[in-house]
Design an enzyme around this catalytic site. Structure first.
Site, PDB file in Angstrom:
ATOM      1  N   ARG A   1       0.786  -1.353   0.007  1.00  0.00           N
ATOM      2  CA  ARG A   1      -0.034  -0.007   0.010  1.00  0.00           C
ATOM      3  C   ARG A   1       0.790   1.103  -0.065  1.00  0.00           C
ATOM      4  NH1 ARG A   1      -4.311   2.123   4.419  1.00  0.00           N
ATOM      5  NH2 ARG A   1      -4.112   4.245   3.739  1.00  0.00           N
TER       6      ARG A   1
ATOM      7  N   ARG B   1      -6.562   2.629  -2.490  1.00  0.00           N
ATOM      8  CA  ARG B   1      -5.611   1.616  -1.989  1.00  0.00           C
ATOM      9  C   ARG B   1      -5.568   0.256  -2.081  1.00  0.00           C
ATOM     10  NH1 ARG B   1      -7.368   3.794   3.096  1.00  0.00           N
ATOM     11  NH2 ARG B   1      -7.174   5.757   2.186  1.00  0.00           N
TER      12      ARG B   1
ATOM     13  N   ASP C   1      -6.591  -1.665   3.016  1.00  0.00           N
ATOM     14  CA  ASP C   1      -6.716  -0.712   4.206  1.00  0.00           C
ATOM     15  C   ASP C   1      -6.988  -1.685   5.389  1.00  0.00           C
ATOM     16  OD1 ASP C   1      -6.649   1.645   5.836  1.00  0.00           O
ATOM     17  OD2 ASP C   1      -8.859   1.903   5.094  1.00  0.00           O
TER      18      ASP C   1
ATOM     19  N   ASP D   1      -8.347  -1.378   9.335  1.00  0.00           N
ATOM     20  CA  ASP D   1      -8.819  -0.069  10.461  1.00  0.00           C
ATOM     21  C   ASP D   1      -9.243  -1.152  11.709  1.00  0.00           C
ATOM     22  OD1 ASP D   1      -8.360   1.864   8.883  1.00  0.00           O
ATOM     23  OD2 ASP D   1     -10.196   2.205   8.401  1.00  0.00           O
TER      24      ASP D   1
HETATM   25  N1  LIG Z   1      -8.764   2.788  14.738  1.00  0.00           N
HETATM   26  C1  LIG Z   1      -7.850   2.869  13.839  1.00  0.00           C
HETATM   27  N2  LIG Z   1      -7.530   2.055  13.024  1.00  0.00           N
HETATM   28  C2  LIG Z   1      -6.572   2.110  12.070  1.00  0.00           C
HETATM   29  N3  LIG Z   1      -5.797   3.223  12.100  1.00  0.00           N
HETATM   30  C3  LIG Z   1      -5.876   4.319  12.984  1.00  0.00           C
HETATM   31  C4  LIG Z   1      -7.057   4.085  13.916  1.00  0.00           C
HETATM   32  N4  LIG Z   1      -7.302   5.332  14.656  1.00  0.00           N
HETATM   33  C5  LIG Z   1      -6.204   5.954  14.210  1.00  0.00           C
HETATM   34  N5  LIG Z   1      -5.426   5.218  13.087  1.00  0.00           N
HETATM   35  C6  LIG Z   1      -4.374   6.052  12.691  1.00  0.00           C
HETATM   36  O1  LIG Z   1      -4.826   6.357  11.146  1.00  0.00           O
HETATM   37  C7  LIG Z   1      -3.538   6.558  10.459  1.00  0.00           C
HETATM   38  C8  LIG Z   1      -3.917   6.668   8.910  1.00  0.00           C
HETATM   39  O2  LIG Z   1      -4.751   5.594   8.681  1.00  0.00           O
HETATM   40  P1  LIG Z   1      -5.099   5.614   7.227  1.00  0.00           P
HETATM   41  O3  LIG Z   1      -4.246   6.095   6.169  1.00  0.00           O
HETATM   42  O4  LIG Z   1      -5.322   4.201   6.818  1.00  0.00           O
HETATM   43  O5  LIG Z   1      -6.526   6.637   7.211  1.00  0.00           O
HETATM   44  P2  LIG Z   1      -7.539   6.285   6.083  1.00  0.00           P
HETATM   45  O6  LIG Z   1      -8.093   4.677   6.129  1.00  0.00           O
HETATM   46  O7  LIG Z   1      -7.083   6.922   4.894  1.00  0.00           O
HETATM   47  O8  LIG Z   1      -8.932   7.014   6.631  1.00  0.00           O
HETATM   48  P3  LIG Z   1      -9.778   6.468   7.620  1.00  0.00           P
HETATM   49  O9  LIG Z   1      -9.012   6.558   9.089  1.00  0.00           O
HETATM   50  O10 LIG Z   1     -11.010   7.620   7.794  1.00  0.00           O
HETATM   51  O11 LIG Z   1     -10.078   5.098   7.536  1.00  0.00           O
HETATM   52  C9  LIG Z   1      -2.944   5.143  10.884  1.00  0.00           C
HETATM   53  O12 LIG Z   1      -1.511   5.270  10.717  1.00  0.00           O
HETATM   54  C10 LIG Z   1      -3.065   5.222  12.386  1.00  0.00           C
HETATM   55  O13 LIG Z   1      -1.964   5.735  13.237  1.00  0.00           O
HETATM   56  N1  LIG Z   2     -16.573   2.212  -0.013  1.00  0.00           N
HETATM   57  C1  LIG Z   2     -15.586   2.644   0.588  1.00  0.00           C
HETATM   58  N2  LIG Z   2     -15.255   3.829   0.683  1.00  0.00           N
HETATM   59  C2  LIG Z   2     -13.894   4.216   1.500  1.00  0.00           C
HETATM   60  C3  LIG Z   2     -13.247   3.233   2.167  1.00  0.00           C
HETATM   61  C4  LIG Z   2     -13.648   1.834   2.134  1.00  0.00           C
HETATM   62  O1  LIG Z   2     -12.946   0.797   2.559  1.00  0.00           O
HETATM   63  N3  LIG Z   2     -14.732   1.547   1.196  1.00  0.00           N
HETATM   64  N4  LIG Z   2     -12.181   3.715   2.741  1.00  0.00           N
HETATM   65  C5  LIG Z   2     -11.774   4.858   3.069  1.00  0.00           C
HETATM   66  C6  LIG Z   2     -10.765   5.278   3.636  1.00  0.00           C
HETATM   67  O2  LIG Z   2     -10.654   4.812   5.031  1.00  0.00           O
HETATM   68  C7  LIG Z   2     -12.577   5.949   2.257  1.00  0.00           C
HETATM   69  N5  LIG Z   2     -13.634   5.427   1.721  1.00  0.00           N
END
Ligand SMILES: Nc1ncnc2c1ncn2[C@@H]1O[C@H](COP(=O)(O)OP(=O)(O)OP(=O)(O)O)[C@@H](O)[C@H]1O
Ligand SMILES: Nc1nc2c(c(=O)[nH]1)N=C(CO)CN2
Length: 175
Positions: A84, A93, A96, A98
């Site tokens: 990624r 991406r 991802d 989370d």
């Molecule tokens: N619950 C969580 N799960 C994963 N990452 C997290 C969480 N809370 C905070 N973070 C932080 O978010 C940072 C950036 O995450 P990432 O770039 O995947 O965001 P994103 O997936 O684009 O957006 P979103 O957070 O809205 O899903 C990670 O490096 C991590 O430190």
């Molecule tokens: N449908 C969908 N949309 C997104 C997604 C995802 O996993 N699915 N992840 C994001 C950033 O975490 C932003 N937008």
């Protein structure tokens, strides 16, 4: 001490299914993690930054003796291993991962917020989560998750993604 965590996995670049499978395999390989359940695969329209392809999304339930911060590092490591690159916020991406929930803990550190702060707005998270855990309760939430879903606008963009034979690819990975 074992903890229960729920992860959201998403991919919208290249061979999306193999990225999801690759991430599941990496979780499987870790002896400190056991996967309890994997949702069906959902094809979902992009939320946030909309000028990108549809995602495949799943939710995974696991047990682990990792602390939440260690589990986050594991997730970031898998993202790196699967290639990624971070370019656009909320943009395309390969994979991802989370952390949605970690037990019933509320965690707020510099690099980790749990429950995931945007999960309540995301049908691509709530629909697969409800599939595997219909009665789940979130910390400090007055509403059942099903009621939360009623208020999310993007749920029309979430479709169950089935293979031609009607079997989802992860069936063999569920324990
Ligand atoms: N619950 C969580 N799960 C994963 N990452 C997290 C969480 N809370 C905070 N973070 C932080 O978010 C940072 C950036 O995450 P990432 O770039 O995947 O965001 P994103 O997936 O684009 O957006 P979103 O957070 O809205 O899903 C990670 O490096 C991590 O430190
Ligand atoms: N449908 C969908 N949309 C997104 C997604 C995802 O996993 N699915 N992840 C994001 C950033 O975490 C932003 N937008």
């Amino acid at each position: 001490m074992k903890s229960v965590a729920y992860l959201s996995l998403g991919s919208n670049l290249d061979d999306r299914l193999s990225y999801l499978k690759g991430a599941i395999e990496e979780l499987h390989k870790d002896e400190r993690i056991s996967i309890n359940n994997v949702s069906s695969i959902y094809e979902t329209e992009p939320v946030g930054y909309t000028n990108q392809g549809n995602f495949l999304n799943i939710v995974v339930k696991l047990e682990t003796d990792y602390e939440a911060e260690q589990l986050l590092r594991k997730c970031l490591q898998i993202e790196l291993e699967l290639g990624r690159e971070r370019k656009i916020r909320w943009g395309p991406r390969t994979i991802d991962l989370d952390i949605l929930l970690y037990n019933q803990d509320n965690i707020e550190t510099d690099n980790l917020s749990v429950p995931h702060p945007r999960m309540h707005e995301r049908a691509f998270v709530i629909i697969p989560l409800l599939e595997i855990e219909p009665n789940i309760e979130l910390p400090a939430m007055g509403l059942p998750l099903q009621k939360v879903l009623d208020h999310i606008p993007d749920k029309e963009g979430v479709r169950l993604w089935k293979r031609k034979d009607g079997e989802d690819e992860f069936a063999h990975l569920e324990s």
